[in-house]
Design a protein around this motif. Sequence first.
Motif, short mmCIF file in Angstrom:
data_model
loop_
_atom_site.label_atom_id
_atom_site.label_comp_id
_atom_site.label_asym_id
_atom_site.label_seq_id
_atom_site.Cartn_x
_atom_site.Cartn_y
_atom_site.Cartn_z
N THR A 114 0.83 -1.20 0.00
CA THR A 114 0.00 0.00 0.00
C THR A 114 0.86 1.25 0.00
OG1 THR A 114 -0.23 -0.03 2.41
CG2 THR A 114 -1.97 -1.10 1.12
N THR A 115 1.67 1.46 1.04
CA THR A 115 2.50 2.66 1.12
C THR A 115 3.88 2.30 1.65
OG1 THR A 115 0.54 3.98 1.63
CG2 THR A 115 2.68 4.99 2.08
N VAL A 116 4.90 2.79 0.98
CA VAL A 116 6.26 2.74 1.49
C VAL A 116 6.52 4.11 2.09
CG1 VAL A 116 8.69 2.54 0.87
CG2 VAL A 116 7.00 1.09 -0.26
N SER A 117 6.97 4.14 3.35
CA SER A 117 7.20 5.41 4.03
C SER A 117 8.68 5.67 4.22
CB SER A 117 6.52 5.40 5.41
OG SER A 117 5.12 5.29 5.27
N HIS B 162 1.11 2.35 -6.64
CA HIS B 162 1.60 2.19 -5.27
C HIS B 162 1.95 3.55 -4.70
CE1 HIS B 162 1.56 -2.10 -5.55
NE2 HIS B 162 2.38 -2.10 -6.59
N GLU B 163 1.99 3.65 -3.38
CA GLU B 163 2.22 4.93 -2.73
C GLU B 163 3.60 4.99 -2.08
OE1 GLU B 163 -1.07 5.33 -0.04
OE2 GLU B 163 -2.47 5.71 -1.66
N LEU B 164 4.22 6.15 -2.24
CA LEU B 164 5.46 6.47 -1.56
C LEU B 164 5.19 7.71 -0.72
CD1 LEU B 164 8.50 6.23 -1.01
CD2 LEU B 164 8.88 7.61 -3.07
N GLY B 165 5.29 7.56 0.58
CA GLY B 165 5.06 8.67 1.49
C GLY B 165 6.36 9.15 2.09
N ILE B 166 6.47 10.46 2.29
CA ILE B 166 7.64 11.04 2.95
C ILE B 166 7.13 11.77 4.19
CG2 ILE B 166 9.60 12.59 2.75
CD1 ILE B 166 9.44 12.05 -0.32
N ILE B 167 7.65 11.35 5.34
CA ILE B 167 7.19 11.83 6.63
C ILE B 167 8.29 12.66 7.29
CG2 ILE B 167 6.35 11.10 8.91
CD1 ILE B 167 5.70 8.36 7.58
N ASP B 168 7.90 13.74 7.92
CA ASP B 168 8.84 14.56 8.68
C ASP B 168 9.53 13.68 9.73
OD1 ASP B 168 9.89 16.33 10.78
OD2 ASP B 168 8.81 17.91 9.71
N SER B 169 10.85 13.76 9.80
CA SER B 169 11.64 12.93 10.73
C SER B 169 11.23 13.10 12.19
CB SER B 169 13.13 13.26 10.61
OG SER B 169 13.61 12.90 9.34
N VAL C 22 4.11 14.16 2.53
CA VAL C 22 3.67 14.15 1.14
C VAL C 22 3.54 12.71 0.69
CG1 VAL C 22 4.67 16.39 0.50
CG2 VAL C 22 6.01 14.31 0.16
N GLU C 23 2.71 12.51 -0.30
CA GLU C 23 2.52 11.15 -0.80
C GLU C 23 2.41 11.19 -2.32
OE1 GLU C 23 0.34 8.15 1.71
OE2 GLU C 23 -1.15 8.57 0.14
N PHE C 24 3.13 10.27 -2.95
CA PHE C 24 3.12 10.11 -4.39
C PHE C 24 2.40 8.81 -4.73
CE2 PHE C 24 6.92 12.50 -3.36
CZ PHE C 24 7.03 13.44 -4.36
N ARG C 25 1.73 8.78 -5.86
CA ARG C 25 1.22 7.52 -6.43
C ARG C 25 2.00 7.31 -7.72
NH1 ARG C 25 -4.82 5.89 -5.04
NH2 ARG C 25 -4.69 6.60 -2.90
N LEU C 26 2.49 6.09 -7.89
CA LEU C 26 3.32 5.84 -9.05
C LEU C 26 3.25 4.40 -9.52
CD1 LEU C 26 6.81 5.07 -7.90
CD2 LEU C 26 5.42 6.41 -6.36
N GLY C 27 3.65 4.24 -10.74
CA GLY C 27 3.79 2.91 -11.31
C GLY C 27 2.51 2.33 -11.85
N ASP C 28 2.65 1.11 -12.33
CA ASP C 28 1.55 0.41 -12.99
C ASP C 28 0.37 0.14 -12.07
OD1 ASP C 28 2.95 0.09 -15.54
OD2 ASP C 28 4.26 -1.26 -14.40
#
Length: 134
Positions: free
Chosen positions: A6-9, A52-59, A43-49
């Motif tokens: 679902t999401t890679v963070s 899938h989601e790639l999320g970037i979270i504040d450290s 922020v969250e990106f949706r990408l690929g076939d």
Amino acid sequence: MLRGLTTVSFYAQDVAAAARWYTEVLGVEPYFSREVGEQLAYVEFRLGDYQHELGIIDSRFAPQDRPEQPGGAVTYWHVDGIEAAFQRLLDLGATVYDKPVERGPGFVTASVVDPFGNVLGIMHNQHYLDVLER
């Protein structure tokens, strides 16, 4: 039990800078963002076939026992040309984590550390392409 990715963070101290870097890498803008106060915190990106989601979270929201050095599990994203994708990531400021290695017929993996300390894996995977064709 597990139904799919679902999401890679990933974490970054500067989410805005990470969002700009990943927008350049991925060629798409984030589809979702969240601020905490005046600061971009997610922020969250949706990408690929399969979108899938790639999320970037504040450290500052990372688990307290998160290791300082990159490591742990590596999630691999399929790419069509691994050598070109690997070199492009390096050209954009990533550093080598694992150079391209053939793991078997039709499977080549590589990984980099992004400028924010996350391990980004890439793979050319013939099985992925076979499943996509079905």
